[in-house]
Design a protein around this motif. Structure first.
Motif, mmCIF file in Angstrom:
data_model
loop_
_atom_site.group_PDB
_atom_site.id
_atom_site.type_symbol
_atom_site.label_atom_id
_atom_site.label_comp_id
_atom_site.label_asym_id
_atom_site.label_seq_id
_atom_site.Cartn_x
_atom_site.Cartn_y
_atom_site.Cartn_z
ATOM 1 N N PHE A 134 40.551 -46.404 15.180
ATOM 2 C CA PHE A 134 40.800 -44.959 15.183
ATOM 3 C C PHE A 134 39.533 -44.106 15.114
ATOM 4 O O PHE A 134 39.601 -42.890 15.262
ATOM 5 C CB PHE A 134 41.691 -44.563 13.995
ATOM 6 C CG PHE A 134 42.939 -45.374 13.855
ATOM 7 C CD1 PHE A 134 43.921 -45.369 14.839
ATOM 8 C CD2 PHE A 134 43.139 -46.171 12.735
ATOM 9 C CE1 PHE A 134 45.062 -46.120 14.705
ATOM 10 C CE2 PHE A 134 44.294 -46.926 12.589
ATOM 11 C CZ PHE A 134 45.254 -46.911 13.584
ATOM 12 N N GLY A 135 38.400 -44.728 14.791
ATOM 13 C CA GLY A 135 37.176 -43.957 14.619
ATOM 14 C C GLY A 135 37.070 -43.293 13.257
ATOM 15 O O GLY A 135 36.110 -42.585 12.973
ATOM 16 N N GLN A 136 38.055 -43.475 12.431
ATOM 17 C CA GLN A 136 38.072 -42.918 11.076
ATOM 18 C C GLN A 136 39.020 -43.751 10.218
ATOM 19 O O GLN A 136 39.795 -44.542 10.741
ATOM 20 C CB GLN A 136 38.523 -41.464 11.090
ATOM 21 C CG GLN A 136 39.967 -41.292 11.580
ATOM 22 C CD GLN A 136 40.351 -39.832 11.725
ATOM 23 O OE1 GLN A 136 39.500 -38.964 11.802
ATOM 24 N NE2 GLN A 136 41.640 -39.557 11.776
ATOM 25 N N LEU A 137 38.939 -43.556 8.907
ATOM 26 C CA LEU A 137 39.837 -44.296 8.019
ATOM 27 C C LEU A 137 41.255 -43.749 8.121
ATOM 28 O O LEU A 137 41.445 -42.539 8.273
ATOM 29 C CB LEU A 137 39.368 -44.186 6.566
ATOM 30 C CG LEU A 137 38.007 -44.774 6.237
ATOM 31 C CD1 LEU A 137 37.758 -44.700 4.736
ATOM 32 C CD2 LEU A 137 37.883 -46.196 6.720
ATOM 33 N N SER A 138 42.214 -44.647 8.025
ATOM 34 C CA SER A 138 43.610 -44.218 8.040
ATOM 35 C C SER A 138 43.993 -43.660 6.674
ATOM 36 O O SER A 138 43.334 -43.926 5.661
ATOM 37 C CB SER A 138 44.526 -45.400 8.374
ATOM 38 O OG SER A 138 44.539 -46.318 7.290
ATOM 39 N N ARG A 139 45.046 -42.908 6.646
ATOM 40 C CA ARG A 139 45.571 -42.351 5.394
ATOM 41 C C ARG A 139 45.901 -43.473 4.407
ATOM 42 O O ARG A 139 45.626 -43.365 3.211
ATOM 43 C CB ARG A 139 46.815 -41.527 5.720
ATOM 44 C CG ARG A 139 47.471 -40.932 4.546
ATOM 45 C CD ARG A 139 48.755 -40.198 4.953
ATOM 46 N NE ARG A 139 49.100 -39.268 3.913
ATOM 47 C CZ ARG A 139 49.503 -38.044 4.112
ATOM 48 N NH1 ARG A 139 49.598 -37.583 5.336
ATOM 49 N NH2 ARG A 139 49.804 -37.273 3.099
ATOM 50 N N GLU A 140 46.479 -44.554 4.902
ATOM 51 C CA GLU A 140 46.855 -45.677 4.040
ATOM 52 C C GLU A 140 45.636 -46.317 3.386
ATOM 53 O O GLU A 140 45.642 -46.608 2.197
ATOM 54 C CB GLU A 140 47.630 -46.725 4.833
ATOM 55 C CG GLU A 140 48.056 -47.907 3.995
ATOM 56 C CD GLU A 140 48.801 -48.964 4.778
ATOM 57 O OE1 GLU A 140 49.052 -50.027 4.191
ATOM 58 O OE2 GLU A 140 49.125 -48.747 5.964
ATOM 59 N N THR A 141 44.578 -46.537 4.159
ATOM 60 C CA THR A 141 43.362 -47.137 3.610
ATOM 61 C C THR A 141 42.772 -46.237 2.526
ATOM 62 O O THR A 141 42.404 -46.711 1.444
ATOM 63 C CB THR A 141 42.331 -47.406 4.719
ATOM 64 O OG1 THR A 141 42.907 -48.311 5.665
ATOM 65 C CG2 THR A 141 41.060 -48.018 4.163
ATOM 66 N N VAL A 142 42.687 -44.943 2.800
ATOM 67 C CA VAL A 142 42.146 -44.010 1.811
ATOM 68 C C VAL A 142 43.015 -44.010 0.558
ATOM 69 O O VAL A 142 42.508 -44.061 -0.568
ATOM 70 C CB VAL A 142 42.023 -42.588 2.402
ATOM 71 C CG1 VAL A 142 41.654 -41.571 1.324
ATOM 72 C CG2 VAL A 142 40.993 -42.575 3.534
ATOM 73 N N SER A 143 44.314 -43.991 0.743
ATOM 74 C CA SER A 143 45.237 -43.993 -0.394
ATOM 75 C C SER A 143 45.053 -45.240 -1.261
ATOM 76 O O SER A 143 45.025 -45.164 -2.496
ATOM 77 C CB SER A 143 46.674 -43.906 0.126
ATOM 78 O OG SER A 143 47.582 -43.974 -0.935
ATOM 79 N N LEU A 144 44.905 -46.398 -0.619
ATOM 80 C CA LEU A 144 44.690 -47.631 -1.368
ATOM 81 C C LEU A 144 43.336 -47.617 -2.079
ATOM 82 O O LEU A 144 43.221 -48.080 -3.215
ATOM 83 C CB LEU A 144 44.791 -48.841 -0.434
ATOM 84 C CG LEU A 144 46.198 -49.168 0.064
ATOM 85 C CD1 LEU A 144 46.139 -50.231 1.157
ATOM 86 C CD2 LEU A 144 47.091 -49.613 -1.082
ATOM 87 N N MET A 145 42.319 -47.093 -1.416
ATOM 88 C CA MET A 145 41.004 -47.012 -2.052
ATOM 89 C C MET A 145 41.055 -46.131 -3.306
ATOM 90 O O MET A 145 40.415 -46.434 -4.313
ATOM 91 C CB MET A 145 39.960 -46.475 -1.069
ATOM 92 C CG MET A 145 39.537 -47.474 -0.031
ATOM 93 S SD MET A 145 38.289 -46.724 1.051
ATOM 94 C CE MET A 145 37.792 -48.133 2.004
ATOM 95 N N LEU A 146 41.803 -45.054 -3.230
ATOM 96 C CA LEU A 146 41.906 -44.148 -4.379
ATOM 97 C C LEU A 146 42.610 -44.805 -5.564
ATOM 98 O O LEU A 146 42.427 -44.373 -6.708
ATOM 99 C CB LEU A 146 42.631 -42.861 -3.971
ATOM 100 C CG LEU A 146 41.851 -41.956 -3.026
ATOM 101 C CD1 LEU A 146 42.719 -40.807 -2.549
ATOM 102 C CD2 LEU A 146 40.569 -41.450 -3.679
ATOM 103 N N ALA A 147 43.370 -45.842 -5.309
ATOM 104 C CA ALA A 147 44.067 -46.550 -6.389
ATOM 105 C C ALA A 147 43.171 -47.577 -7.073
ATOM 106 O O ALA A 147 43.538 -48.127 -8.111
ATOM 107 C CB ALA A 147 45.318 -47.229 -5.836
ATOM 108 N N CYS A 148 41.992 -47.828 -6.505
ATOM 109 C CA CYS A 148 41.082 -48.861 -7.031
ATOM 110 C C CYS A 148 40.311 -48.359 -8.245
ATOM 111 O O CYS A 148 40.098 -47.157 -8.405
ATOM 112 C CB CYS A 148 40.086 -49.269 -5.943
ATOM 113 S SG CYS A 148 40.847 -50.103 -4.568
ATOM 114 N N PRO A 149 39.830 -49.302 -9.052
ATOM 115 C CA PRO A 149 38.934 -48.925 -10.151
ATOM 116 C C PRO A 149 37.697 -48.210 -9.596
ATOM 117 O O PRO A 149 37.242 -48.499 -8.483
ATOM 118 C CB PRO A 149 38.550 -50.260 -10.785
ATOM 119 C CG PRO A 149 39.576 -51.235 -10.322
ATOM 120 C CD PRO A 149 40.071 -50.740 -9.009
ATOM 121 N N ILE A 150 37.139 -47.306 -10.368
ATOM 122 C CA ILE A 150 36.032 -46.462 -9.903
ATOM 123 C C ILE A 150 34.840 -47.270 -9.400
ATOM 124 O O ILE A 150 34.248 -46.930 -8.372
ATOM 125 C CB ILE A 150 35.613 -45.425 -10.980
ATOM 126 C CG1 ILE A 150 34.642 -44.402 -10.391
ATOM 127 C CG2 ILE A 150 34.996 -46.116 -12.185
ATOM 128 C CD1 ILE A 150 35.280 -43.441 -9.438
#
Length: 184
Positions: A134-150
């Motif tokens: 897509f040339g950019q991160l998907s909403r799902e990937t960003v959402s999962l990253m935000l759930a990760c430890p800092i």
């Protein structure tokens, strides 16, 4: 129909079922899921096989040869299915054993560490794949990253500073050696 394959080839099992799971821990977990699924299916098939044998006997005892013949063909197909499942089960057990030997002592702390490593790996793969696709991160990937430890988020963000490297990581699996290659 001579070359019909109803189940998975060793190549499919090694590369697409287990190998694509990611880290050795994820590959091991995938093997355990596949083993449990096949064991349950084999148990169910064996129950069905016993029922078919009883039906064959019942039809044969009253001279209903046509139905007995149909049931015999069904039984033969079921026996073949059981044999194929057993072959798959053996392959998954073999791979799981090989991988398990590499994981060391699986204490609760070690398992937590392996889970974290697996999720970081998965998210790097997802981010790289998103960039390629897509040339950019998907909403799902960003959402999962935000759930990760800092701390994991910081490492993931740092990995995105070099998009070409992240794309390469996605295409090579980070050069992670498939442990299925060691099994048989």
């Amino acid at each position: 129909m001579q070359y019909h394959r109803a189940f998975h080839s060793p190549f499919q099992i090694d590369k697409f079922i287990v190998g694509r799971a990611g880290t050795p821990w994820a590959q091991f977990q995938q093997c355990l899921r596949e083993i449990a699924t096949r064991e349950a299916a084999i148990d169910a098939d064996k129950i069905a096989l016993h029922a078919l044998c009883a039906e064959i006997d019942a039809h044969a005892s009253v001279g209903d040869d046509e139905r007995a013949s149909i049931k015999i063909r069904q039984k033969d197909r079921l026996v073949n299915m059981i044999c194929e499942r057993v072959l798959e089960l053996s392959r998954f057990r073999e791979i799981a054993k090989t991988i398990r030997e590499t994981l060391g002592d699986l204490t609760p702390e070690r398992i937590e560490q392996l889970d974290l490593e697996d999720w970081e790996f998965r998210l790097r793969m997802s981010a790289g794949t998103d960039l390629i696709t897509f040339g950019q991160l998907s909403r799902e990937t960003v959402s999962l990253m935000l759930a990760c430890p800092i701390e994991m988020r910081k490492r993931l963000i740092a990995s995105m500073e070099e998009p070409d490297e992240l794309k390469q990581f996605a295409l090579t699996g980070g050069d992670l050696k498939l442990l299925t290659e060691s099994a048989g």
